[in-house]
Write a protein that holds these residues in place. Structure first.
Motif, PDB file in Angstrom:
ATOM      1  N   VAL A  71     -37.783  -4.234  33.830  1.00  0.00           N
ATOM      2  CA  VAL A  71     -38.179  -2.858  33.984  1.00  0.00           C
ATOM      3  C   VAL A  71     -37.188  -1.949  33.524  1.00  0.00           C
ATOM      4  N   ALA A  72     -35.855  -2.152  33.909  1.00  0.00           N
ATOM      5  CA  ALA A  72     -34.749  -1.388  33.535  1.00  0.00           C
ATOM      6  C   ALA A  72     -34.654  -1.621  31.727  1.00  0.00           C
ATOM      7  N   GLU A  73     -34.654  -2.580  31.319  1.00  0.00           N
ATOM      8  CA  GLU A  73     -34.710  -2.802  29.984  1.00  0.00           C
ATOM      9  C   GLU A  73     -35.871  -2.000  29.242  1.00  0.00           C
ATOM     10  N   PHE A  74     -37.038  -2.240  29.831  1.00  0.00           N
ATOM     11  CA  PHE A  74     -38.132  -1.533  29.330  1.00  0.00           C
ATOM     12  C   PHE A  74     -38.018  -0.130  29.177  1.00  0.00           C
ATOM     13  N   LEU A  75     -37.356   0.345  30.310  1.00  0.00           N
ATOM     14  CA  LEU A  75     -37.135   1.753  30.354  1.00  0.00           C
ATOM     15  C   LEU A  75     -36.211   2.279  29.071  1.00  0.00           C
ATOM     16  N   LYS A  76     -35.192   1.418  29.247  1.00  0.00           N
ATOM     17  CA  LYS A  76     -34.104   1.831  28.322  1.00  0.00           C
ATOM     18  C   LYS A  76     -34.471   1.989  26.780  1.00  0.00           C
ATOM     19  N   PRO A  80     -35.221   6.150  26.284  1.00  0.00           N
ATOM     20  CA  PRO A  80     -33.931   6.022  26.618  1.00  0.00           C
ATOM     21  C   PRO A  80     -33.165   7.472  27.362  1.00  0.00           C
ATOM     22  N   GLU A  81     -33.934   8.787  26.944  1.00  0.00           N
ATOM     23  CA  GLU A  81     -33.519   9.898  27.463  1.00  0.00           C
ATOM     24  C   GLU A  81     -33.850   9.808  29.170  1.00  0.00           C
ATOM     25  N   LEU A  82     -35.027   9.516  29.483  1.00  0.00           N
ATOM     26  CA  LEU A  82     -35.209   9.180  30.933  1.00  0.00           C
ATOM     27  C   LEU A  82     -34.262   8.178  31.603  1.00  0.00           C
ATOM     28  N   TYR A  83     -34.082   6.995  30.945  1.00  0.00           N
ATOM     29  CA  TYR A  83     -33.295   6.136  31.510  1.00  0.00           C
ATOM     30  C   TYR A  83     -31.781   6.726  31.622  1.00  0.00           C
ATOM     31  N   LYS A  84     -31.242   7.339  30.843  1.00  0.00           N
ATOM     32  CA  LYS A  84     -29.809   7.813  30.942  1.00  0.00           C
ATOM     33  C   LYS A  84     -30.070   9.007  32.011  1.00  0.00           C
ATOM     34  N   SER A  85     -31.023   9.807  32.157  1.00  0.00           N
ATOM     35  CA  SER A  85     -31.059  10.549  33.202  1.00  0.00           C
ATOM     36  C   SER A  85     -31.082   9.835  34.590  1.00  0.00           C
ATOM     37  N   GLU A  89     -28.480  10.278  37.563  1.00  0.00           N
ATOM     38  CA  GLU A  89     -28.674  10.770  39.040  1.00  0.00           C
ATOM     39  C   GLU A  89     -28.290   9.566  40.031  1.00  0.00           C
ATOM     40  N   ALA A  90     -28.499   8.383  39.583  1.00  0.00           N
ATOM     41  CA  ALA A  90     -28.158   7.452  40.363  1.00  0.00           C
ATOM     42  C   ALA A  90     -26.570   7.274  40.770  1.00  0.00           C
ATOM     43  N   ARG A  91     -25.975   7.238  39.639  1.00  0.00           N
ATOM     44  CA  ARG A  91     -24.501   7.323  39.839  1.00  0.00           C
ATOM     45  C   ARG A  91     -23.923   8.549  40.817  1.00  0.00           C
ATOM     46  N   ALA A  92     -24.469   9.871  40.372  1.00  0.00           N
ATOM     47  CA  ALA A  92     -24.130  10.879  41.383  1.00  0.00           C
ATOM     48  C   ALA A  92     -24.632  10.605  43.114  1.00  0.00           C
ATOM     49  N   LYS A  93     -25.728  10.011  43.072  1.00  0.00           N
ATOM     50  CA  LYS A  93     -26.038   9.539  44.380  1.00  0.00           C
ATOM     51  C   LYS A  93     -25.203   8.595  45.135  1.00  0.00           C
ATOM     52  N   ARG A  94     -24.809   7.487  44.218  1.00  0.00           N
ATOM     53  CA  ARG A  94     -23.832   6.725  44.634  1.00  0.00           C
ATOM     54  C   ARG A  94     -22.304   7.260  45.176  1.00  0.00           C
ATOM     55  N   LYS A  95     -22.039   8.085  44.093  1.00  0.00           N
ATOM     56  CA  LYS A  95     -20.649   8.768  44.471  1.00  0.00           C
ATOM     57  C   LYS A  95     -20.892   9.772  45.681  1.00  0.00           C
ATOM     58  N   GLU A  96     -22.069  10.301  45.941  1.00  0.00           N
ATOM     59  CA  GLU A  96     -22.189  11.261  47.076  1.00  0.00           C
ATOM     60  C   GLU A  96     -22.111  10.461  48.456  1.00  0.00           C
ATOM     61  N   ARG A  97     -22.592   9.170  48.180  1.00  0.00           N
ATOM     62  CA  ARG A  97     -22.582   8.191  49.462  1.00  0.00           C
ATOM     63  C   ARG A  97     -21.256   7.841  49.846  1.00  0.00           C
ATOM     64  N   THR A  98     -20.434   7.683  48.694  1.00  0.00           N
ATOM     65  CA  THR A  98     -19.145   7.074  49.049  1.00  0.00           C
ATOM     66  C   THR A  98     -17.936   8.074  49.537  1.00  0.00           C
TER      67      THR A  98
END
Length: 100
Positions: A71-76, A80-85, A89-98
């Motif tokens: 699924v990730a490869e298909f989306l990518k 690609p713009e949605l994938y990057k977005s 967002e996931a990276r920011a959420k992970r950073k927020e949790r840590t």
């Protein structure tokens, strides 16, 4: 991410507070094999990839399914713009949790 050839896997293991058996078994390597890698033997690329995913990225590979990767490869490739977005967002959420 640094290449695992240039980082000290023994130091990573020690920082995680794991003995060799605990550390290496999480990626399917025997304690004796891991000991050889920690002593300077070249680490094969598949082992390097697993080491990075499990011990550096902290991914539980038991939860990763082939469909998730597909699924990730298909989306990518298809959006690609949605994938990057979503990745951002996931990276920011992970950073927020840590930082809590």
């Amino acid at each position: 991410m640094k290449n695992t050839d240039t980082i000290d896997v023994r130091e990573i293991r020690r920082k995680l507070g794991l003995n060799q058996s605990q550390f290496w078994s999480k990626i399917g390597v025997t304690q004796s094999g891991g000991s050889r890698y920690e002593s300077g033997r070249n680490i094969p690329r598949p082992v390097q990839a697993l080491l990075r995913l499990v011990h550096i990225e902290q991914i539980d590979i038991n939860k990763v399914k082939k469909e998730d990767v597909e699924v990730a490869e298909f989306l990518k490739t298809s959006n690609p713009e949605l994938y990057k977005s979503l990745k951002k967002e996931a990276r920011a959420k992970r950073k927020e949790r840590t930082t809590r």
